[in-house]
Write an enzyme that holds these catalytic residues in place. Structure first.
Site, PDB file in Angstrom:
ATOM      1  N   ARG A  19       0.818  -1.222   0.000  1.00  0.00           N
ATOM      2  CA  ARG A  19       0.000   0.000   0.000  1.00  0.00           C
ATOM      3  C   ARG A  19       0.845   1.262   0.000  1.00  0.00           C
ATOM      4  NH1 ARG A  19      -3.153  -2.918   3.699  1.00  0.00           N
ATOM      5  NH2 ARG A  19      -2.317  -1.775   5.475  1.00  0.00           N
ATOM      6  N   SER A  37      12.785  -9.488   3.003  1.00  0.00           N
ATOM      7  CA  SER A  37      11.687 -10.340   3.445  1.00  0.00           C
ATOM      8  C   SER A  37      12.262 -11.512   4.222  1.00  0.00           C
ATOM      9  CB  SER A  37      10.880 -10.838   2.244  1.00  0.00           C
ATOM     10  OG  SER A  37       9.731 -11.567   2.663  1.00  0.00           O
ATOM     11  N   LYS A  98       3.579   2.311  12.588  1.00  0.00           N
ATOM     12  CA  LYS A  98       3.020   2.481  13.924  1.00  0.00           C
ATOM     13  C   LYS A  98       2.439   1.160  14.431  1.00  0.00           C
ATOM     14  CE  LYS A  98      -0.937   1.933  12.013  1.00  0.00           C
ATOM     15  NZ  LYS A  98      -1.618   0.643  12.296  1.00  0.00           N
TER      16      LYS A  98
END
Length: 332
Positions: A19, A37, A98
């Site tokens: 996103r 990853s 966050k």
């Protein structure tokens, strides 16, 4: 940094990374040079899909890459401290999703590391950098709604039991508070400051994954924040600020509002209403990424609009909420 460009590495190849990646690419003087990853296969596939030069399955190797200036951590909450601390020790600037960490103590340790290593550190609280939020602060500072006395905010949606592990596994930071409460509490802190008292009701499982909670933040001057979060039922993703001369209501979604309604005036006169719309850059993360890049290139070690101290204060409030949920559960 090469030619005044911040060369970024992305840690994580899940939904959050997907996103946000496009928005980081929209920022001038930002270049994505690597991705990391848990597996080489995943890293290589993500790198190929997004046209990123290098993929890593070894985070330590990524931190040793001298062509990487800054690391954006987009992994589950419970992994943030481990990745951020190693990156800071390696001399990399860090922007971390966050909440920055699971505890205030961990955030304080990261802040100390950033000072020792002389590198930038910021929690990726994109809500605070949204144009609507900045405009709301300007309105409040100008006295448009008088003295802020009330904040109301909520976020919640039913997450399937077989949904992402980050919601349901305690070690990953599962629960409503870490994923959504960080926004509502940050909003209250932004307009009212650190509360003097916290009162909470809700439900938390034996494994410490909280399902839902309603919490009231109280202030010595009489101000109040009423906040609600849940991963078991839907809560309209909205927020508002009320003052002695008016109010500001944010459009959905709370974490990236594209509009606000300013209402002023006192009875018996009808209220004056002004609706303000804002253009959204990309998916809404561009202002935050741009702010981080500008701060890094300016040599700043934190951003004045969202310093690490503000992150720590929100985490301290979150800890009070969780402690009350656990106490209520254990007393029943």
């Amino acid at each position: 940094m090469a030619d005044s460009t911040v060369r970024w590495a992305i840690v994580g190849t899940g939904g959050i990374a997907r996103r946000t990646l496009g928005d980081l690419r929209l920022v001038p003087r930002a270049e994505i040079v690597a991705v990391c990853s848990r597996s080489e296969e995943s890293a290589d596939a993500f790198a190929a899909e997004w046209g990123i030069e290098r993929g890593y399955a070894d985070f330590t190797a990524l931190c040793a890459d001298m062509t990487v200036d800054a690391i954006y951590i987009a992994t589950p909450h419970g992994t943030h401290f481990r990745y951020a601390s190693e990156a800071l020790r390696a001399g990399k600037h860090v922007l971390c999703e966050k909440p920055l960490t699971m505890t205030a103590a961990e955030a304080r340790e990261l802040k100390s590391l950033s000072v020792e290593q002389d590198v930038f550190l910021m929690e990726a609280m994109w809500m605070k950098f949204a144009p609507s939020m900045r405009r709301a602060l300007e309105l409040v500072e100008s006295g448009a709604i008088g003295t802020p006395m009330f904040v109301q905010a909520g976020l919640g949606y039913p997450v399937p039991g077989d949904g992402p592990e980050r919601f349901w596994v305690a070690e990953l930071g599962g629960g409503a508070l870490f994923d959504m409460g960080v926004y509502t509490i940050a909003l209250a802190h932004l307009f009212l400051g650190v509360p003097d008292a916290v009162s909470t009701i809700g439900e938390i499982r034996p494994d410490d994954v909280d399902l839902h909670e309603s919490y009231t933040l109280s202030y010595m001057n009489g101000a109040t924040a009423q906040l609600t979060t849940s991963i078991t039922y839907a809560i309209p993703p909205r927020g508002s600020v009320g003052g002695t001369a008016g109010s500001i209501a944010f459009g959905e979604m709370l974490f990236a509002p594209r509009s606000l309604r300013l209402m002023t005036g006192t009875p018996p006169q009808p209220p004056r209403i002004e609706d303000i719309e804002f253009e959204q850059e990309g998916a809404g993360y561009v202002p935050m990424f741009r702010a981080a890049c500008e701060a890094i290139l300016a040599g700043d070690r934190e951003h004045p609009f969202h310093p690490v101290s503000a992150t720590i204060e929100v985490l301290e409030t979150m800890e009070l909420v969780r402690a009350q949920l656990i106490a209520q559960r254990d007393a029943s």
